[in-house]
Design an enzyme around this catalytic site. Structure first.
Site, PDB file in Angstrom:
ATOM      1  N   HIS A 220      -4.750 -67.936  74.427  1.00 33.97           N
ATOM      2  CA  HIS A 220      -4.214 -68.843  75.719  1.00 33.97           C
ATOM      3  C   HIS A 220      -3.660 -70.017  75.270  1.00 33.97           C
ATOM      4  CE1 HIS A 220      -4.537 -70.137  79.674  1.00 33.97           C
ATOM      5  NE2 HIS A 220      -5.101 -71.261  79.181  1.00 33.97           N
ATOM      6  N   HIS A 229       0.714 -79.807  78.540  1.00 28.10           N
ATOM      7  CA  HIS A 229      -0.423 -79.846  77.455  1.00 28.10           C
ATOM      8  C   HIS A 229      -0.061 -79.943  75.999  1.00 28.10           C
ATOM      9  CE1 HIS A 229      -2.710 -77.180  80.795  1.00 28.10           C
ATOM     10  NE2 HIS A 229      -3.456 -78.174  80.201  1.00 28.10           N
ATOM     11  N   HIS A 255      -1.383 -71.269  79.239  1.00 24.50           N
ATOM     12  CA  HIS A 255      -2.030 -72.441  79.465  1.00 24.50           C
ATOM     13  C   HIS A 255      -1.025 -73.534  79.925  1.00 24.50           C
ATOM     14  CE1 HIS A 255      -5.180 -75.429  78.764  1.00 24.50           C
ATOM     15  NE2 HIS A 255      -4.555 -76.088  77.815  1.00 24.50           N
ATOM     16  N   HIS A 257       1.930 -74.201  82.164  1.00 24.27           N
ATOM     17  CA  HIS A 257       2.425 -73.323  83.311  1.00 24.27           C
ATOM     18  C   HIS A 257       3.958 -73.181  83.412  1.00 24.27           C
ATOM     19  CE1 HIS A 257      -1.499 -73.914  85.654  1.00 24.27           C
ATOM     20  NE2 HIS A 257      -1.660 -73.425  84.401  1.00 24.27           N
TER      21      HIS A 257
END
Length: 337
Positions: A220, A229, A255, A257
């Site tokens: 992920h 992130h 994770h 987007h």
């Protein structure tokens, strides 16, 4: 021990039993080796064709239904074998239990195209850990929809590729030290240090023993990403060295987007982000070496992959099915002794 999950060959009853055995083994010691599945190509197919989508479960909202529609079209054109999900399967807080209607509202009733009625191999994301993790891992969900295969970590053997699905949420320290208003379901991963160490050991061991032409790791969290992130420091430090030492071809994650392709200039590993299954974040990108960053699309979409013994073709699509980026990789066949 391996179980074949090719739904063209086995009855749903046999498959359900296989998955149950894998789930049970996954809840015991990781050191007993990662659960392993097999998926064989149909005789006439030379390449393994599949789709990759992540961060999708929003009951059709945020263009999830539009992405699903385009996935159905591409899936039909490629005659796909299965779908890989990179996690965050159900927003915002996973499933409440095996009877949570979100399983139908975000999965069963959304991915209805005939071409998508193939097995879905799923990993868990951090949002999934905010719900009842055992629900997503339960064989009861497979009884509701026989496409659903979800384990914490496992291996998928195919004719051309070996996939290593890795549970990365327990590696992120922030979820433990600063969870904010969120509550995470850590049953099954404690004691934490032991869980992490055993999982890394088993991933390394499986990669060392692998004789596959192509080796792909699916998880992920990103190891390298120019998205909001960004890089996951814990994985850079603990997982990336294992990938480098074992000549992994690609790392696929969600994770962030977005849709993204980075090629690490040192190792040559391809980092593919497919996290555009529903809600996307516009205009949020970190500076990155343009020699490494081949694509960054801050919108919804998904990825297709076609992998034969010698060639791999990767295509990124946006929410309208438009091709955003293509990439090809090749390997030479070993000469007979």
């Amino acid at each position: 021990m391996a179980w074949c999950l090719n739904q063209h060959m086995l009855s749903s009853v046999i498959i359900a039993v296989s998955v149950l055995l894998c789930l049970l083994s996954n809840h015991s010691s990781i050191a007993e080796k990662l659960p392993r599945f097999e998926h064989h190509l149909k005789p006439q197919q030379q390449s393994l064709n599949f789709l990759v989508v992540g961060d999708w479960g929003r009951k059709g909202n945020y263009n999830q239904s539009l992405v699903a529609h385009q996935m159905g079209i591409v899936g039909k054109n490629l005659n796909i074998e299965f779908v890989v999900s990179t996690g965050d399967n159900f927003y915002d807080d996973g499933l409440k239990g095996v009877d949570d209607p979100a399983f139908y509202e975000s999965f069963v009733d959304i991915y209805t195209a005939p071409s998508l009625q193939q097995i879905w191999y799923n990993v868990l994301g951090n949002h999934d850990y905010r719900g009842d993790v055992e629900a997503q891992l339960s064989p009861i969900l497979r009884q509701k929809d026989n496409r659903w295969v979800c384990l914490r970590s496992f291996i998928l053997d195919t004719d051309n590729v070996e996939f290593f699905f890795v549970d990365t949420t327990p590696f992120v320290e922030e979820y433990f030290t600063d969870p904010g208003k969120h509550t995470y379901d850590w049953k099954g991963v404690l004691p934490l240090e032991s869980y992490r160490a055993e999982l890394l050991k088993e991933v390394d061991s499986a990669l060392v023993q692998s004789t596959a032409k192509w080796k792909i790791v699916v998880a992920h969290h990103p190891i390298k990403s120019a998205g909001p992130h960004g890089n996951t420091q814990e994985l850079e430090e603990q997982l990336l060295p294992i990938l480098k030492s074992n000549n992994v071809d690609a790392y696929i994650n969600g994770h962030d987007h977005c849709l993204e392709h980075i090629i690490d200039k040192e190792s040559g590993i391809h980092f593919f982000t497919s996290g555009g299954g529903s809600k996307a974040w516009g205009g949020d990108i970190k500076p990155w070496d343009p020699k490494e960053l081949k694509l960054y699309h801050d919108g919804q979409g998904f990825v297709s992959m076609q992998i034969s013994k010698t060639n791999a073709s990767i295509v990124f699509y946006d929410v309208f099915g438009k091709v955003l980026h293509t990439w090809s990789m090749s390997k030479k066949l070993k000469e007979a002794a």
